[in-house]
Design a protein around this motif. Structure first.
Motif, PDB file in Angstrom:
ATOM      1  N   PHE A 178     138.519 -15.310 -35.163  1.00  0.00           N
ATOM      2  CA  PHE A 178     137.421 -14.542 -35.754  1.00  0.00           C
ATOM      3  C   PHE A 178     137.715 -14.197 -37.213  1.00  0.00           C
TER       4      PHE A 178
ATOM      5  N   ASP B 192     135.978  -9.215 -39.807  1.00  0.00           N
ATOM      6  CA  ASP B 192     136.892  -8.330 -39.089  1.00  0.00           C
ATOM      7  C   ASP B 192     136.015  -7.554 -38.117  1.00  0.00           C
ATOM      8  N   HIS B 193     136.470  -7.373 -36.898  1.00  0.00           N
ATOM      9  CA  HIS B 193     135.635  -6.667 -35.919  1.00  0.00           C
ATOM     10  C   HIS B 193     135.271  -5.259 -36.392  1.00  0.00           C
TER      11      HIS B 193
ATOM     12  N   SER C 210     127.958  -8.113 -34.654  1.00  0.00           N
ATOM     13  CA  SER C 210     128.809  -8.501 -33.541  1.00  0.00           C
ATOM     14  C   SER C 210     129.117  -7.225 -32.764  1.00  0.00           C
TER      15      SER C 210
ATOM     16  N   TYR D 175     130.644  -4.037 -30.973  1.00  0.00           N
ATOM     17  CA  TYR D 175     131.831  -3.217 -31.235  1.00  0.00           C
ATOM     18  C   TYR D 175     131.830  -2.050 -30.247  1.00  0.00           C
TER      19      TYR D 175
ATOM     20  N   ARG E 118     135.649  -7.080 -28.777  1.00  0.00           N
ATOM     21  CA  ARG E 118     136.065  -8.098 -29.738  1.00  0.00           C
ATOM     22  C   ARG E 118     135.392  -9.420 -29.359  1.00  0.00           C
TER      23      ARG E 118
END
Length: 292
Positions: A156, A196-197, A241, A243, A246
């Motif tokens: 990722f 980055d998550h 994405s 959260y 992950r």
């Protein structure tokens, strides 16, 4: 399931929700579209209609009446009729029925067209107001893309989002599921934004595009493959994405509408980002995704 084919790609679209479910490059052994693992997110690329995001208390008022509707509207839950289909193009239609009108009291004809040319998929929305009153509505795309595209080509954090034009963008923050446009931020996208998550710890990154043609690209430092989504006339785009999960995917979401404001009155006709169509008039919008 409806399939489109080019020399490079096979595309699959489910009649339920007219949802793009797969873009596969068999030669490169790449599946570009998120495969709806319910551990993270049980969708691929839903169509958001007739709202984008969430209503406060899942309800709104319209001309003195109160209506209830859940997040992102109902189009994704209904089976569309296939109006046209060949190897390179498919046209889907959703007409209002009584169940829909209990949530959204308008006669409408929603058509979604997918056109595949080589490595590029064009997605077009066409909304016709069949009612005798002005129709407020929103519509948007929500395609999720696998990140990484191949598990043996990095992770990722090896991917980045590049936005063109390269400049600083107004970013509309979220407070919970609602937008807080009164406290707009600035996001510097003159250089690629490394994934980055934690970027998504406040949910989606929402950019105000101001209807300027914009391309959002997902690419990797360890692979030659990625996707580039171009939209010509959208007011907003969301990059998302889940959260704190992950999740191995990122959604790029062109929106003609936005989630309710934190200070909304609940009046649907005054909703931030709302579109309107006069009786017997049409609305059209589209975006393109290039797969490489």
């Amino acid at each position: 399931m409806i399939s489109l084919h080019s020399n490079d790609l096979t595309v699959k679209i489910n009649e339920k929700g007219a949802e793009l479910t797969s873009v596969n490059d068999a030669t490169e052994k790449i599946e570009y579209i998120w495969q709806a693992d319910p551990m993270f997110w049980a969708h691929h690329a839903p169509i958001l209609f007739p709202i984008v995001g969430r209503l406060q208390d899942n309800q709104y008022t319209l001309d003195g009446e109160t209506f209830h509707m859940t997040q992102h509207g109902f189009a994704r839950d209904y089976t569309f009729k296939v109006l046209d289909h060949d190897d390179s193009k498919a046209v889907f239609q959703l007409l209002a029925d009584d169940d829909m009108k209990a949530q959204f009291p308008f006669e409408f004809d929603l058509q979604v067209t997918f056109t595949l040319t080589d490595h590029t998929l064009d997605v077009s929305y066409h909304v016709l107001n069949l009612d005798d009153k002005t129709m407020p509505f929103s519509i948007g795309g929500h395609p999720g893309f696998n990140v990484p595209l191949n598990p043996y080509e990095g992770g990722f954090e090896d991917y980045a989002v590049t936005v063109a034009p390269r400049r600083s963008y107004a970013q509309i923050p979220l407070v919970g599921p609602y937008n807080d446009a009164d406290h707009e931020k600035t996001l510097n996208l003159t250089t690629p934004l490394q994934l980055d998550h934690d970027l998504f710890n406040q949910d989606a990154l929402i950019l105000d595009l101001n209807h300027v043609e914009t391309t959002i690209m997902l690419s990797s430092t360890v692979s030659d493959h990625g996707v580039a989504l171009t939209v010509e006339n959208a007011p907003y785009v969301g990059i998302w994405s889940p959260y704190p999960k992950r999740a191995p995917f990122v959604a790029i979401e062109p929106w003609w509408g936005i989630t309710d404001s934190v200070n909304t009155t609940g009046d649907f006709r005054q909703k931030m980002g709302i579109q309107t169509i006069q009786p017997n008039a049409e609305f059209s919008a589209d975006y393109q995704i290039r797969f490489f």
